[in-house]
Design an enzyme around this catalytic site. Structure first.
Site, short mmCIF file in Angstrom:
data_model
loop_
_atom_site.label_atom_id
_atom_site.label_comp_id
_atom_site.label_asym_id
_atom_site.label_seq_id
_atom_site.Cartn_x
_atom_site.Cartn_y
_atom_site.Cartn_z
NE ARG A 237 71.18 70.90 7.56
CZ ARG A 237 70.59 70.49 6.43
NH1 ARG A 237 69.68 71.24 5.85
NH2 ARG A 237 70.92 69.34 5.88
CB CYS B 45 65.59 64.89 9.91
SG CYS B 45 66.07 65.02 8.19
CE LYS C 166 73.92 59.94 11.49
NZ LYS C 166 72.93 59.31 10.62
CG ASN D 274 62.12 61.42 10.55
OD1 ASN D 274 62.56 60.31 10.27
ND2 ASN D 274 62.49 62.51 9.92
N GLY E 156 69.85 65.59 17.16
CA GLY E 156 70.00 66.87 16.47
C GLY E 156 69.82 66.64 14.99
CG PHE F 260 62.23 56.54 5.06
CD1 PHE F 260 61.50 56.94 6.18
CD2 PHE F 260 61.55 56.21 3.91
CE1 PHE F 260 60.11 57.00 6.13
CE2 PHE F 260 60.16 56.26 3.85
CZ PHE F 260 59.44 56.66 4.97
CE LYS G 164 61.50 61.65 6.62
NZ LYS G 164 62.73 60.90 6.78
#
Ligand code: NAD
Length: 433
Positions: free
Chosen positions: A328, A261, A321, A209, A258, A153, A205
């Site tokens: 990516r 993930c 970020k 997300n 973005g 995570f 998981k």
């Protein structure tokens, strides 16, 4: 304990250096030889705060090593963390070929008990496919093995801390033997450990997300509404966030999520649900909202500057970020593409991500890379902010104003207080306030 980590990317490296830091012996199997060479020399191929220090610590204490050889990795330990990529396929589903390859090759090389742990993000029931693959390719059918799910995570930019101090650890196991390994591995962690079956762990998981992505798309729609009504999205989020059932995190309006993930995991989750006959329309909308964010931002830029043709624009922030060099699925990619199409000339700056960005957008007639954040501004008709790096938040705005040709800031991340920036004489446009 002895631990093997297969895949030396963001997750694999973080896992490896942290376990070594906690006193375990770790061998990383990474298939790209150049990465292994760099890592052996104590250099991290990725930017992640604190990672290189722990890498060097692990190498110095001889608790950490790297190889390209899976056979060596399997001989080293019985605990195998699979941390390879699970990128997106053109139809949105997860490409599990890297996981399949590790399972297949491991099966062929296995000579004793192995615990295969999915740390990569995978669709529910991938553990069954791994088991099927192992059963198919294993040479000696009497060799015992387990497959477990232990999703990761961590957030890039904060990976080390997230790994060492997680909110919770999720472990999906099917045998007592495997469960005992995890109990030992995580015995010093001060957080709840949730033991489940592997399918539930895999689903936790993807569900987590997708839920976080939903929060972001939700607040982005609220931002649009705020722009129409004169309300302030930052205060709306603040007011909502105090409700414990909602929480303040991930309610930052902007140019959309973005990274490696959220975009792929939401798509893979929708696709997986579809395959099981469940229409997850809610998440389709989350994705659609997110895809529109860069377009809306560029529309905002056009509304402010009218034609962008031949205009010089400064862009601060390219990574998806702050505190990472990862681009990516960064919204900056789409925004830069659209701005170039409009004929703008861009002067780009990011503290860590320019090298990666250059590979997608080489320097040329319309693109230049600035050596620092201030030189990006020289003669530009506006400053666009695409990532909320701390150094941008601390910018000397008087200097910014002097360097820009026009005192215009279009902030996709709401890093400044509108009244303060406007008091300095800027035209300041942000998101939802
Ligand atoms: P990554 O692309 O940075 O790293 C994957 C690494 O695995 C690469 O270095 C690649 O060369 C290596 N690799 C691929 N096949 C291999 C093989 N057969 N043997 C050895 N090495 C091999 O990916 P990442 O960002 O670390 O993500 C890995 C997984 O973790 C993905 O499923 C991702 O969704 C998940 N995840 C990522 C994050 C994140 O923030 N990056 C957070 C949580 C979970």
């Amino acid at each position: 304990m002895k631990i093997t980590v297969v895949g030396g990317g963001y997750v694999g490296l973080t896992t490896a250096v942290c376990f070594a830091h906690l006193g375990h012996e770790v061998l990383v199997v990474e298939k790209v030889p150049q990465k292994v060479e760099l890592l052996k020399a104590g250099k991290s191929p990725i930017y992640e705060p604190g990672l290189e220090e722990l890498l060097q610590e692990g190498l110095k204490n001889k608790r950490l090593d790297f190889t390209t050889d899976l056979k060596e990795g399997l001989a080293f330990s019985e605990v195998i963390f699979i941390c390879v990529g699970t990128p997106q396929r053109p139809d949105g589903s997860a490409d599990l070929s890297q996981v399949e390859e590790v399972a297949r090759e491991t099966a062929k090389l296995m000579t004793s008990y192995k615990l295969l742990i999915e740390k990569s993000t995978v669709p529910v029931n991938t553990h069954k496919l791994i088991k099927k693959t192992v059963e198919r390719y294993i040479r000696d059918k009497s060799i015992p093995y387990d497959v477990a799910s232990n999703p990761e995570f961590l957030r890039e930019g904060n990976a080390i801390e997230d790994f060492l101090k997680p909110d919770r650890i999720v472990v999906g196991v099917e045998s007592e033997r495997a469960k005992r390994v995890f109990e030992e591995l995580y015995k010093d962690f001060d957080c709840p450990i949730i033991f489940t079956d592997p399918a539930t762990a895999e689903l936790i998981k993807h569900a987590s997300n997708s839920f976080l992505a939903m929060k972001i798309s939700f607040i982005n729609m609220i931002a649009d509404l705020c722009e129409k009504t004169g309300a302030d999205v930052k205060l709306v989020a603040y007011g909502m966030g105090y409700d414990k059932r909602i929480g303040r995190a991930f309610l930052n309006a902007g140019i959309g999520y973005g990274g490696s993930c959220f975009p792929k995991d939401v798509k893979a989750f929708v696709k997986m649900a579809e395959e099981y006959g469940v229409d997850f329309g809610l998440l389709k909308e989350v994705e659609k909202i997110n895809q529109q964010r860069p377009l809306k931002f560029v529309q905002k830029v056009k509304n402010v500057l009218w034609s962008l043709k031949d205009k010089k624009l400064a862009v601060w922030g390219l990574s998806f970020k702050p505190n990472t060099d990862d681009i990516r699925e960064a919204p900056s990619i789409k925004i830069v593409e659209l701005l170039l199409k409009e004929g703008a000339n861009l002067s780009l700056y990011d503290p860590e991500a320019m090298e990666n960005f250059r590979l997608l957008f080489p320097e040329g007639k319309q693109i230049s890379y600035a050596k620092d954040m201030y030189s990006a501004l020289e003669g530009a008709e506006a400053l666009l902010i695409l990532t909320e790096w701390e150094e941008f938040q601390k910018a000397d705005l008087k200097r910014v104003k002097e360097l820009l040709a026009l005192p215009i800031i279009i902030d996709g991340r709401n890093i400044f207080e509108p009244s303060e920036v406007r008091a300095l004489g800027f035209e300041y446009y942000c998101i939802g306030r």
